[in-house]
Design an enzyme around this catalytic site. Structure first.
Site, PDB file in Angstrom:
ATOM      1  N   ARG A 117      -5.811   7.160  -8.620  1.00 34.47           N
ATOM      2  CA  ARG A 117      -5.009   6.072  -8.098  1.00 34.47           C
ATOM      3  C   ARG A 117      -5.677   4.775  -8.515  1.00 34.47           C
ATOM      4  O   ARG A 117      -6.806   4.783  -9.005  1.00 34.47           O
ATOM      5  CB  ARG A 117      -4.867   6.131  -6.573  1.00 34.47           C
ATOM      6  CG  ARG A 117      -6.178   5.949  -5.813  1.00 34.47           C
ATOM      7  CD  ARG A 117      -5.966   6.085  -4.307  1.00 34.47           C
ATOM      8  NE  ARG A 117      -5.164   4.980  -3.772  1.00 34.47           N
ATOM      9  CZ  ARG A 117      -5.663   3.827  -3.335  1.00 34.47           C
ATOM     10  NH1 ARG A 117      -6.954   3.601  -3.354  1.00 34.47           N
ATOM     11  NH2 ARG A 117      -4.875   2.883  -2.849  1.00 34.47           N
TER      12      ARG A 117
ATOM     13  N   TYR B  61       0.834  -1.192   0.000  1.00 35.81           N
ATOM     14  CA  TYR B  61       0.000   0.000   0.000  1.00 35.81           C
ATOM     15  C   TYR B  61       0.874   1.250   0.000  1.00 35.81           C
ATOM     16  O   TYR B  61       1.912   1.287   0.653  1.00 35.81           O
ATOM     17  CB  TYR B  61      -0.888   0.032   1.255  1.00 35.81           C
ATOM     18  CG  TYR B  61      -1.925  -1.065   1.314  1.00 35.81           C
ATOM     19  CD1 TYR B  61      -2.679  -1.394   0.187  1.00 35.81           C
ATOM     20  CD2 TYR B  61      -2.168  -1.745   2.506  1.00 35.81           C
ATOM     21  CE1 TYR B  61      -3.646  -2.382   0.257  1.00 35.81           C
ATOM     22  CE2 TYR B  61      -3.143  -2.729   2.580  1.00 35.81           C
ATOM     23  CZ  TYR B  61      -3.872  -3.048   1.453  1.00 35.81           C
ATOM     24  OH  TYR B  61      -4.832  -4.018   1.524  1.00 35.81           O
TER      25      TYR B  61
HETATM   26  C1  HEM Z   1      -5.614   8.869  -1.826  1.00 35.45           C
HETATM   27  C2  HEM Z   1      -6.691   8.391  -1.388  1.00 35.45           C
HETATM   28  C3  HEM Z   1      -6.912   6.993  -0.894  1.00 35.45           C
HETATM   29  C4  HEM Z   1      -6.034   6.020  -0.560  1.00 35.45           C
HETATM   30  C5  HEM Z   1      -4.517   6.058  -0.594  1.00 35.45           C
HETATM   31  C6  HEM Z   1      -6.811   4.874  -0.164  1.00 35.45           C
HETATM   32  C7  HEM Z   1      -6.280   3.665   0.226  1.00 35.45           C
HETATM   33  C8  HEM Z   1      -6.999   2.521   0.467  1.00 35.45           C
HETATM   34  C9  HEM Z   1      -6.451   1.214   0.644  1.00 35.45           C
HETATM   35  C10 HEM Z   1      -4.970   0.874   0.579  1.00 35.45           C
HETATM   36  C11 HEM Z   1      -7.467   0.354   0.855  1.00 35.45           C
HETATM   37  C12 HEM Z   1      -7.351  -1.170   1.003  1.00 35.45           C
HETATM   38  C13 HEM Z   1      -7.678  -1.745  -0.343  1.00 35.45           C
HETATM   39  C14 HEM Z   1      -7.427  -3.217  -0.566  1.00 35.45           C
HETATM   40  O1  HEM Z   1      -6.454  -3.806  -0.098  1.00 35.45           O
HETATM   41  O2  HEM Z   1      -8.223  -3.815  -1.315  1.00 35.45           O
HETATM   42  C15 HEM Z   1      -8.673   1.123   0.832  1.00 35.45           C
HETATM   43  C16 HEM Z   1      -9.935   0.607   1.042  1.00 35.45           C
HETATM   44  C17 HEM Z   1     -11.070   1.390   1.030  1.00 35.45           C
HETATM   45  N1  HEM Z   1     -11.152   2.722   0.650  1.00 35.45           N
HETATM   46 FE1  HEM Z   1      -9.655   3.969   0.245  1.00 35.45          FE
HETATM   47  N2  HEM Z   1      -8.138   5.173  -0.247  1.00 35.45           N
HETATM   48  C18 HEM Z   1      -8.237   6.467  -0.686  1.00 35.45           C
HETATM   49  C19 HEM Z   1      -9.375   7.180  -0.904  1.00 35.45           C
HETATM   50  C20 HEM Z   1     -10.625   6.741  -0.561  1.00 35.45           C
HETATM   51  C21 HEM Z   1     -11.795   7.564  -0.569  1.00 35.45           C
HETATM   52  C22 HEM Z   1     -11.853   9.040  -0.943  1.00 35.45           C
HETATM   53  C23 HEM Z   1     -12.811   6.790  -0.168  1.00 35.45           C
HETATM   54  C24 HEM Z   1     -14.201   7.317  -0.039  1.00 35.45           C
HETATM   55  C25 HEM Z   1     -15.179   6.790   0.483  1.00 35.45           C
HETATM   56  C26 HEM Z   1     -12.285   5.452   0.084  1.00 35.45           C
HETATM   57  C27 HEM Z   1     -13.001   4.352   0.500  1.00 35.45           C
HETATM   58  C28 HEM Z   1     -12.472   3.112   0.774  1.00 35.45           C
HETATM   59  C29 HEM Z   1     -13.253   1.987   1.254  1.00 35.45           C
HETATM   60  C30 HEM Z   1     -14.742   2.004   1.539  1.00 35.45           C
HETATM   61  C31 HEM Z   1     -12.379   0.909   1.419  1.00 35.45           C
HETATM   62  C32 HEM Z   1     -12.745  -0.470   1.962  1.00 35.45           C
HETATM   63  C33 HEM Z   1     -12.627  -0.439   3.462  1.00 35.45           C
HETATM   64  C34 HEM Z   1     -13.240  -1.662   4.140  1.00 35.45           C
HETATM   65  O3  HEM Z   1     -12.646  -2.751   4.092  1.00 35.45           O
HETATM   66  O4  HEM Z   1     -14.310  -1.523   4.760  1.00 35.45           O
HETATM   67  N3  HEM Z   1     -10.943   5.472  -0.160  1.00 35.45           N
HETATM   68  N4  HEM Z   1      -8.368   2.439   0.593  1.00 35.45           N
END
Ligand code: HEM
Ligand code: FES
Lengths: 188, 354, 339
Positions: free
Chosen positions: B221, B29
């Site tokens: 991203r 990540y």
């Molecule tokens: C630069 C911005 C962001 C980064 C670096 C980031 C990073 C991450 C990472 C690393 C994961 C784990 C994914 C995996 O292994 O499959 C994740 C999950 C997730 N991200 Fe983000 N994210 C960003 C922005 C956002 C935004 C703006 C939202 C808005 C709602 C969001 C919603 C989620 C959700 C809902 C999950 C799943 C979480 C769960 O397991 O319940 N992300 N994100």
């Protein structure tokens, strides 16, 4: 493995904790939350008394002190906030489960995080929302433990994920990947 | 429970436009954001020229979204203060459609008062004249209406007191999370369940970055996982339907395995909406079966390496622990008859893609 | 209101504008209408936003020896702007505001932006806007947006007797339903303030812009009246923008590369044909990390969100997209970069 300290579960819903009163507030709604006869009421009353003592210098009427079950507290506080002016604070004390539920209503009525103070006396019980059937179940299961859904009877994992909007913990099916599966249909 | 069907052959544009996510033989990540709107060349095509992407799945995916919303209305949610942000988001989405595919979508200002716009979507046969802010000039609520016309899932984040709140959205193709449950949470709370990212600072840094995002800037991203079947809806809500497939896929033969297991890539865009100051987060999901990944030797080798090396906690979180080794082995060994001949761009006849 | 601020890390998103109208009817305050030099529509902006105008260096020996950048709040239509409107108080001889006051219709200016750091809170039940003098400017666009969307808003403008800035705009918005009060002496304002702050419906947010003394007066009164921090917003320019920095020289790959003010180290290296991997160009992703050596007496200014405190203290690496070196007298180069 979820690190609880960076999860959506408030620290006070993991272990009892009493928040710091913001002395700058001008008026206060203080609610001891609990059903009549609840064994947690005495501890909650003690927290409420400590708060009122800190606010003793306020003019009469600045602190409205009540003792109500969660549902009634929601109704009364929503009405309070309709009439309140900026400078008002909400002080809640009771179990983590009740505080989560009442805080959700107070936030929906327009309060910001820095206008709500929480004093938790017990954090063993939680409300789990089933993501599959939307029923809620009250349980004493630990975080990442399991409970049975009161709606669809599925075994649910108590996910360390809490909604500020509802005050519920997320519950999802514990054994979905151990269920009978079917072969994929052949290509059309 | 509905059984999956083995997918038929992949349309050429889905392979050519596939946003292959790995730049190294291992994956960790990171706050992997980069300025958007610049095309990325791949061995078989390119992706990323536009903020929204319309491909040959357009009609099918929008029909699927409609069915999912009908069955589970909680995939759409708007907290009351997000009304302006929804209008904002709608306008930006229509504008991005028109700029991505000027042959098929048209947005014109017909009257600066209001302002009044005319919108034409030739793919769906929509013609609509509307006034911004006037709900009665649209056939549906603005965000819901826009999401009937883009393949992207949308989350709108309200910014207040130096915090970001996921307060509105349409998410029908979530990869194992529940939009209905997460509605109203802060950015940090939403990411609570993700391992590593808090201690490693990935999410706090992302938050700082988003808080400072300015109107006019668009970043993107990618994120990835594996999905069994060409299944867009792997929301937590429907886990009882798709969870058993993770066990099933261990029992199928190699040919079926390569066609069932998909590399699922989300291209996510972030931009600041001008009027409301809200942040729009777009999630566009691309699915490509391993059988097609294997047609591109560089993709085949790299995906095998990443799946082999991926730390256990990340594999557990992504829900791929049970079959990632087989997926890696399949990719490494699939030089036999199970694999179509390696593709060259010229070998991929452009079907009715664009 | 004006404040000196810097430009973002990148110099590649500038607007070329031309002055199309001037209004000097309020003493000491000049209002300008700026349009795109090529006649294109301008980017929409969030109410409360500002643009950053590039102010060229004055003649040698003047009060403005180096180019600077000044931020000015946008006061006009924000959703579909055909032009940008700003108002500038003449502050001191030779400064950026004096330069603005010398502009003529037809002059070209370069701007960066718009940038938002003072947006209306969408969840507010009511918006209370308090401005003093030229500080009313960001509140004018707040009020305009509130009228458009039917939000409850009330504006109080404190200014010296005589015409206040944007009196005509405020009168027009008042005619369309906004509540506007004008106060012309500080005593009346102070008398009004406590009462105003103690009678706002729960859910109100407060926005305050003006000279430092005014903002202190208002924020202290708000705290006294029980306002929580989350409901009090003051205009603060440039928090999100990075200073253009001073020019410096780097020794890299056996040559010397000049990094001008407003250009990042990353851009300077790229312009010199030296590739550095990068993604965000904002100091968050970590891709553009380069090893560096800081010469004796030199100083590295990190400015990124990526490195931790220990790494920053050690000073052995930098994020090329945002980090800079301070020009140090004596050394042949202010920083050595090892690619
Ligand atoms: C630069 C911005 C962001 C980064 C670096 C980031 C990073 C991450 C990472 C690393 C994961 C784990 C994914 C995996 O292994 O499959 C994740 C999950 C997730 N991200 Fe983000 N994210 C960003 C922005 C956002 C935004 C703006 C939202 C808005 C709602 C969001 C919603 C989620 C959700 C809902 C999950 C799943 C979480 C769960 O397991 O319940 N992300 N994100
Ligand atoms: S390019 Fe991302 S930190 Fe510099």
């Amino acid at each position: 493995m979820i690190r609880l300290e960076s999860s959506s579960v408030p620290t006070w819903a993991i272990a009892p904790e009493v928040g710091t009163l913001d002395q700058r507030g001008r008026t206060f709604s203080l609610v001891v939350i609990g059903d009549p006869g609840s064994r947690h009421l005495p501890a909650a009353r003690a927290i409420a008394e400590a708060w009122t003592a800190q606010l003793a210098a306020r003019p009469a009427g600045a602190v409205v002190h009540r003792e109500l079950p969660a549902e009634a507290a929601v109704a009364v506080l929503t009405a309070d906030l309709h009439r309140a002016l900026v400078g008002h604070r909400i002080l809640l004390t009771g179990t983590a489960r009740d505080c989560l539920a009442v805080r959700a209503a107070v936030l929906a009525a327009g309060a910001e995080d820095d206008e709500v103070v929480i004093g938790v006396v017990d954090a063993t019980e939680r409300t789990v929302w089933c993501v599959h059937c939307a029923a809620t179940t009250v349980t004493t299961a630990a975080l990442e433990g399991e409970t049975s859904c009161s709606g669809c009877s599925r075994r649910l994992v108590v996910h360390p994920h809490v909604s500020r909007r509802t005050g519920h913990h997320l519950g999802y099916m514990a054994d979905a990947e151990e269920q009978p599966w079917s072969w994929p249909e052949p290509r059309a | 429970m509905t059984a999956l069907s083995l997918p038929t052959s992949t349309a050429a544009d889905l392979l050519e436009g596939f946003p292959f996510p790995f730049s190294h033989d291992s994956y960790r990540y990171s706050t992997n954001v980069e300025p958007a709107r610049s095309p990325v060349a791949t061995p078989v095509g390119q992706w990323g020229a536009s903020v929204v992407t319309v491909d040959s799945e357009y009609h099918r995916e929008l029909a699927e979204r409609a069915v999912l919303l009908e069955r589970d209305p909680s995939r759409y949610g708007v907290l009351p203060h997000m009304e302006v942000a929804c209008w904002d988001a709608m306008l930006v989405l229509l504008r991005e459609l028109a700029s991505a595919r000027p042959d098929a979508f048209h947005l014109d200002v017909v009257d600066a008062e209001g302002p009044t716009y005319r919108w034409r979507n030739d793919l769906l046969g929509i013609e609509q004249t509307f006034v911004v802010g006037r709900r009665e000039t649209l056939p549906a609520e603005p965000l819901a209406w826009a999401c009937q016309q883009v393949q992207e899932d949308v989350v709108l984040l309200d910014q207040r007191s130096g915090e970001l709140y996921g307060d509105a959205g349409v998410v029908t193709f979530a990869a194992d999370w529940s939009f209905g449950f997460d509605l109203g949470m802060t950015f940090l709370e939403i990411h609570g369940p993700v391992p590593r990212v808090h201690a490693e600072g990935v999410i706090p840094r992302a938050r700082e970055f988003i808080l400072r995002l300015q109107p006019g800037q668009v970043y993107r991203r990618t994120n990835w996982t594996l999905t069994v079947g060409r299944r867009l809806d792997v929301a937590t809500e429907t886990y009882p339907e798709w969870g058993p497939d993770r066990a099933m896929v261990l029992h199928v033969d190699d040919d079926a395995f390569g066609h069932l297991v998909h590399l699922r890539v989300e291209v996510q865009h972030l931009l600041r909406l001008p009027e409301s100051g809200a942040v729009m987060f777009l999630i566009r999901t691309h699915l490509l079966p391993l059988a097609d990944i294997a047609r591109v030797p560089a993709w085949r080798e790299r995906t095998a390496a990443v799946l082999t090396e991926l730390p256990q906690d990340m594999a557990d979180y992504k829900g791929i622990a049970a079959y990632r080794s087989r997926a890696a082995a399949w990719l490494r060994d699939c030089t036999s008859t199970t694999t179509p001949a390696p593709a060259s761009p010229s070998a991929l006849a452009p079907e009715e893609s664009r | 209101m004006a404040g000196t601020t810097g430009m973002s890390g990148s110099v590649r998103e500038r607007l070329r504008l031309v002055v199309v109208a001037l209004d000097d009817s309020v003493p000491g305050i000049r209002s300008l209408v700026l349009a795109d030099a090529g006649g294109a529509p301008l980017p929409p902006f969030t109410p409360g936003s500002h643009v950053v105008l590039e102010v060229p260096a004055g003649p040698p020996g003047s009060a403005r020896p180096r180019p600077t950048a000044n931020a000015y709040s946008l006061t006009g239509e924000n959703a579909h702007p055909l032009d940008y409107r700003i108002s500038v108080l003449r502050a001191r001889e030779g400064g950026g505001s004096a330069w603005v006051h010398d502009l003529a219709v037809g002059d070209r200016v370069t701007a960066l932006g718009p940038r938002s750091g003072f947006a209306p809170v969408q969840r507010a039940a009511k918006h209370l806007l308090l401005g003093a003098g030229i500080g009313v400017t960001p509140l004018v666009s707040h009020l305009r947006s509130a009228v458009r969307w039917g939000r409850d808003a009330e504006l109080v403008h404190l200014h010296r007797s005589g015409a206040g800035a944007h009196a005509a705009d405020l009168a027009e918005l008042a005619a369309r339903g906004a509540r506007v009060t004008t106060v012309t002496d500080r005593e009346s304002f102070t008398a009004l303030l406590d009462d105003l702050l103690r009678t706002q419906p729960f859910g109100t947010h407060l926005y305050c812009c003006g000279p430092a003394g005014f903002m202190e007066l208002v924020t202290a009164a708000a705290a006294r009246s029980g306002w929580p921090a989350s409901r009090v917003h003051t205009e603060s320019f440039g928090v999100e923008a990075l200073d253009p920095g001073a020019p410096f020289q780097v020794a890299v790959a056996g040559r010397t590369v000049e990094v001008p003010a407003g250009t990042s180290l990353l851009e300077a290296l790229e312009d010199a044909g030296l590739a550095v991997p990068n993604l965000c160009r904002q100091g968050v992703c970590g891709e553009c990390r380069v090893s560096v050596t800081v010469p004796e007496g030199g100083r590295l200014v990190h400015r990124d969100l990526y490195l931790d405190d220990d790494e920053k203290r050690a000073g052995r690496c930098a994020m090329a997209c945002v980090s800079r070196a301070l020009p140090t007298s004596g050394a042949a180069a202010d920083l050595e970069v090892h690619l």
